[in-house]
Design a protein around this motif. Structure first.
Motif, mmCIF file in Angstrom:
data_model
loop_
_atom_site.group_PDB
_atom_site.id
_atom_site.type_symbol
_atom_site.label_atom_id
_atom_site.label_comp_id
_atom_site.label_asym_id
_atom_site.label_seq_id
_atom_site.Cartn_x
_atom_site.Cartn_y
_atom_site.Cartn_z
ATOM 1 N N LYS A 147 42.420 49.617 35.045
ATOM 2 C CA LYS A 147 42.658 49.911 36.465
ATOM 3 C C LYS A 147 41.409 49.635 37.297
ATOM 4 O O LYS A 147 41.495 49.115 38.421
ATOM 5 C CB LYS A 147 43.090 51.366 36.633
ATOM 6 N N THR A 148 40.250 49.975 36.745
ATOM 7 C CA THR A 148 39.004 49.794 37.478
ATOM 8 C C THR A 148 38.679 48.316 37.658
ATOM 9 O O THR A 148 38.295 47.880 38.747
ATOM 10 C CB THR A 148 37.851 50.495 36.735
ATOM 11 N N VAL A 149 38.842 47.539 36.610
ATOM 12 C CA VAL A 149 38.589 46.099 36.700
ATOM 13 C C VAL A 149 39.585 45.444 37.659
ATOM 14 O O VAL A 149 39.234 44.526 38.406
ATOM 15 C CB VAL A 149 38.643 45.453 35.303
ATOM 16 N N THR A 150 40.833 45.944 37.666
ATOM 17 C CA THR A 150 41.824 45.422 38.612
ATOM 18 C C THR A 150 41.405 45.696 40.050
ATOM 19 O O THR A 150 41.537 44.827 40.924
ATOM 20 C CB THR A 150 43.197 46.059 38.342
ATOM 21 N N ALA A 151 40.882 46.884 40.311
ATOM 22 C CA ALA A 151 40.405 47.215 41.664
ATOM 23 C C ALA A 151 39.253 46.299 42.070
ATOM 24 O O ALA A 151 39.183 45.832 43.211
ATOM 25 C CB ALA A 151 39.954 48.673 41.708
ATOM 26 N N PHE A 152 38.363 46.031 41.133
ATOM 27 C CA PHE A 152 37.238 45.117 41.389
ATOM 28 C C PHE A 152 37.768 43.721 41.707
ATOM 29 O O PHE A 152 37.294 43.050 42.630
ATOM 30 C CB PHE A 152 36.316 45.096 40.169
ATOM 31 N N THR A 153 38.780 43.291 40.949
ATOM 32 C CA THR A 153 39.379 41.969 41.143
ATOM 33 C C THR A 153 40.013 41.848 42.527
ATOM 34 O O THR A 153 39.786 40.871 43.253
ATOM 35 C CB THR A 153 40.448 41.705 40.067
#
Length: 329
Positions: A180-186
């Motif tokens: 979820k965190t990497v998706t938010a960064f993306t």
């Protein structure tokens, strides 16, 4: 931190320190040939003044072309631009173009050919293949493949973005939370990348690059202070941290893409595939980091936290150097 951990941190820091000067550098040389009228071409090629190509590189022009007048050279920021007019006898398709000296460098070069009677073609030169035969017009342009590879290289060789993603993985313990965190960064860096590239928004590059370095320092400190019995705010809501800093990293991606340039007529495709390449590289970083953490935990579980702390010290020290360098530059 124990003595062994301190030694590990020092070795890690010394191993990575030489790369610090290349924190967000992805500036390949490029050659652009544009047909102005039948048989009359303009050629522009750009290389960094700090590179071997900028100092002594030379364009290999098609054999059926010759210079028409004198070449002109000028400086543009940290790059040197060379312009020349060419007179070509017949089509340049099937002819060879390249860069002398590229085989001795560590960078790549993009070649863009824009004929009057066919679509623009984008070709990538590498140190292993410094010259290439221009394909026939019927061959589909490889813009997508070229910019996907550039995006992958940027996340893997642009060490500030790599360190940020790695620090996120070190901070979090749950695979779903990392996703979820990497998706938010993306999502965040995609928004500012597209917006900046299309001219909808902009920020000065120097403060952006300085704050990007500071974002890595922040995450490194959070990793160091992390305790199993004391969940920090950044661990409770990491996607918020990733999203806010991701907006800034998107400006960094856009700056690198501006240096490379986008092919006219293929801007949406190049932008999309560059971003796709960034995500592929990002997922590769996450996968490798998670695999390393898993195997380290299986073999020597009590080393895991100390190793994370040591790596965080190394990342934080290098990012601090970047912050100071970018602030006073």
């Amino acid at each position: 931190m124990t003595r062994n951990h301190a030694v590990l941190w020092l070795v890690f820091l010394l191993a990575l320190w030489p790369t610090s000067v290349r924190a967000d550098e992805l500036r390949p040389a490029y050659i652009e040939m544009t047909e102005q009228s039948p048989g009359q071409w303009s050629l522009l090629w750009k290389a960094s003044t700090n590179s071997l190509l900028g100092q002594s590189g030379e364009v290999i022009i098609p054999r059926n072309c010759e210079m028409d007048g004198e070449r002109q050279r000028e400086f543009a920021g940290s790059n040197i631009l060379t312009r020349m007019a060419l007179r070509c006898n017949g089509s340049v398709q099937g002819q060879t173009i390249g860069l002398k000296g590229l085989e001795l460098s560590t960078t790549d070069a993009l070649v863009r050919i824009a004929p009057l009677d066919s679509a623009m073609q984008t070709i990538r030169l590498t140190p292993d293949e410094p010259a290439v035969t221009l394909p026939e017009p019927s061959v589909i342009s490889n813009v997508a493949a070229t910019y996907t590879i550039i995006g992958i290289e940027h996340i893997l060789l642009g060490f500030d973005h790599l360190f940020f993603v790695l620090a996120l993985v070190l901070l979090l313990r749950n695979g779903w939370l990392i996703a979820k965190t990497v998706t938010a960064f993306t999502v965040a860096h995609s928004l500012t990348l597209v917006g900046t590239t299309l001219g909808w928004m902009s920020l000065p590059s120097q403060p952006v690059e300085a704050v990007i370095a500071l974002s890595i320092v922040f995450l490194a400190v959070e990793v160091i202070k992390s305790r199993p019995d004391d969940i920090r705010l950044s661990e409770r809501f990491p996607w918020i941290v990733a999203f806010l800093f991701g907006l800034l990293h998107g400006f960094g991606f856009a700056g690198a893409l501006a240096e490379i340039g986008l092919p006219e007529g293929d801007v949406p495709l190049a932008l999309l595939t560059f971003n796709l390449g960034v995500e592929i590289g990002q997922l590769a970083i996450v996968a490798v980091a998670l695999a390393a953490i898993y195997f380290l935990g299986r073999m020597r579980g009590y080393w895991l936290q100390g190793t994370k702390t040591a790596i965080a010290y190394g990342i934080g020290s290098i990012a601090t150097y970047w912050f100071i360098e970018r602030t006073i530059a």
